[in-house]
Design an enzyme around this catalytic site. Sequence first.
Site, PDB file in Angstrom:
ATOM      1  N   LYS A   1     -37.708 -13.792  40.222  1.00  0.00           N
ATOM      2  CA  LYS A   1     -38.550 -12.663  40.576  1.00  0.00           C
ATOM      3  C   LYS A   1     -39.878 -12.788  39.853  1.00  0.00           C
ATOM      4  O   LYS A   1     -39.923 -13.234  38.699  1.00  0.00           O
ATOM      5  CB  LYS A   1     -37.850 -11.357  40.173  1.00  0.00           C
ATOM      6  CG  LYS A   1     -38.683 -10.105  40.363  1.00  0.00           C
ATOM      7  CD  LYS A   1     -37.931  -8.874  39.848  1.00  0.00           C
ATOM      8  CE  LYS A   1     -38.781  -7.625  39.987  1.00  0.00           C
ATOM      9  NZ  LYS A   1     -38.093  -6.434  39.439  1.00  0.00           N
TER      10      LYS A   1
ATOM     11  N   SER B   1     -45.890 -15.347  36.368  1.00  0.00           N
ATOM     12  CA  SER B   1     -45.825 -16.748  35.927  1.00  0.00           C
ATOM     13  C   SER B   1     -45.016 -16.925  34.654  1.00  0.00           C
ATOM     14  O   SER B   1     -45.197 -17.904  33.930  1.00  0.00           O
ATOM     15  CB  SER B   1     -47.245 -17.325  35.736  1.00  0.00           C
ATOM     16  OG  SER B   1     -47.996 -17.235  36.927  1.00  0.00           O
ATOM     17  N   ARG B   2     -44.139 -15.981  34.369  1.00  0.00           N
ATOM     18  CA  ARG B   2     -43.287 -16.020  33.183  1.00  0.00           C
ATOM     19  C   ARG B   2     -44.093 -15.966  31.883  1.00  0.00           C
ATOM     20  O   ARG B   2     -43.578 -16.292  30.818  1.00  0.00           O
ATOM     21  CB  ARG B   2     -42.386 -17.274  33.179  1.00  0.00           C
ATOM     22  CG  ARG B   2     -41.366 -17.290  34.319  1.00  0.00           C
ATOM     23  CD  ARG B   2     -40.416 -16.107  34.200  1.00  0.00           C
ATOM     24  NE  ARG B   2     -39.332 -16.144  35.173  1.00  0.00           N
ATOM     25  CZ  ARG B   2     -39.337 -15.515  36.344  1.00  0.00           C
ATOM     26  NH1 ARG B   2     -40.407 -14.823  36.708  1.00  0.00           N
ATOM     27  NH2 ARG B   2     -38.298 -15.564  37.147  1.00  0.00           N
ATOM     28  N   LEU B   3     -45.331 -15.526  31.950  1.00  0.00           N
ATOM     29  CA  LEU B   3     -46.149 -15.336  30.751  1.00  0.00           C
ATOM     30  C   LEU B   3     -45.998 -13.888  30.303  1.00  0.00           C
ATOM     31  O   LEU B   3     -46.933 -13.087  30.332  1.00  0.00           O
ATOM     32  CB  LEU B   3     -47.615 -15.690  31.043  1.00  0.00           C
ATOM     33  CG  LEU B   3     -47.857 -17.139  31.480  1.00  0.00           C
ATOM     34  CD1 LEU B   3     -49.331 -17.377  31.775  1.00  0.00           C
ATOM     35  CD2 LEU B   3     -47.368 -18.106  30.404  1.00  0.00           C
TER      36      LEU B   3
END
Length: 211
Positions: free
Chosen positions: A9, A189-191
């Site tokens: 997600k 972006s998983r940041l």
Amino acid sequence: MDKLADLRKSYERDELDENASASEPLVQFQQWLRQAMDAQIPEPNAMTLATVGPDGRPSTRIVLIKDMDERGLVWYTNYDSRKGQQLAGNPFAALQFHWVELERVVRIEGVVEKVDAAQSDAYFASRPLDSRLGAWASPQSQVISSRAVLVANAAKAAAQHGLSPSRPPHWGGYRLKPDRWEFWQGRRSRLHDRLCYRLEDGRWVRERLAP
């Protein structure tokens, strides 16, 4: 289960900036909890409690936060349960809230103590009658032969204690006194945003962690 590895997600609901966050972790937590309640998330007060047994193995379960202040976060349970026995041997524990709909996680670590008897008495008296009788009926975490044991114990408790059962001596509150908090906000972006508050010389130090 072939598609399990493909589940992912993109988190895009919000951000967590240290310049906009509270300087005290309890204040930040209260803000997020209120937002979770206002969003009508199912059981926003549900938290995972992690304890460690004498063999060094961790154990988790869901409990419900019932109170909080500068001293810590409070929940109630059976002192003779597995978690109670583990806390008696090792008072260090961790809590985690996961508000999926808001893409947020809060983690809290610290030492656990029992709340005083008067506070446990007051909360116990506020519970529904069935819940108060259930505290007498359930030998929590012990092996029982069938559900019939619980039903029989509940009937026995009702006959013995009537409409005004007192608090069982094996049941009451715990308070986790935090020395570390972490607030996690999912980002694209998983940041992800991660803010850690750690107690150092009596004051809270706030730091950003890499995701």
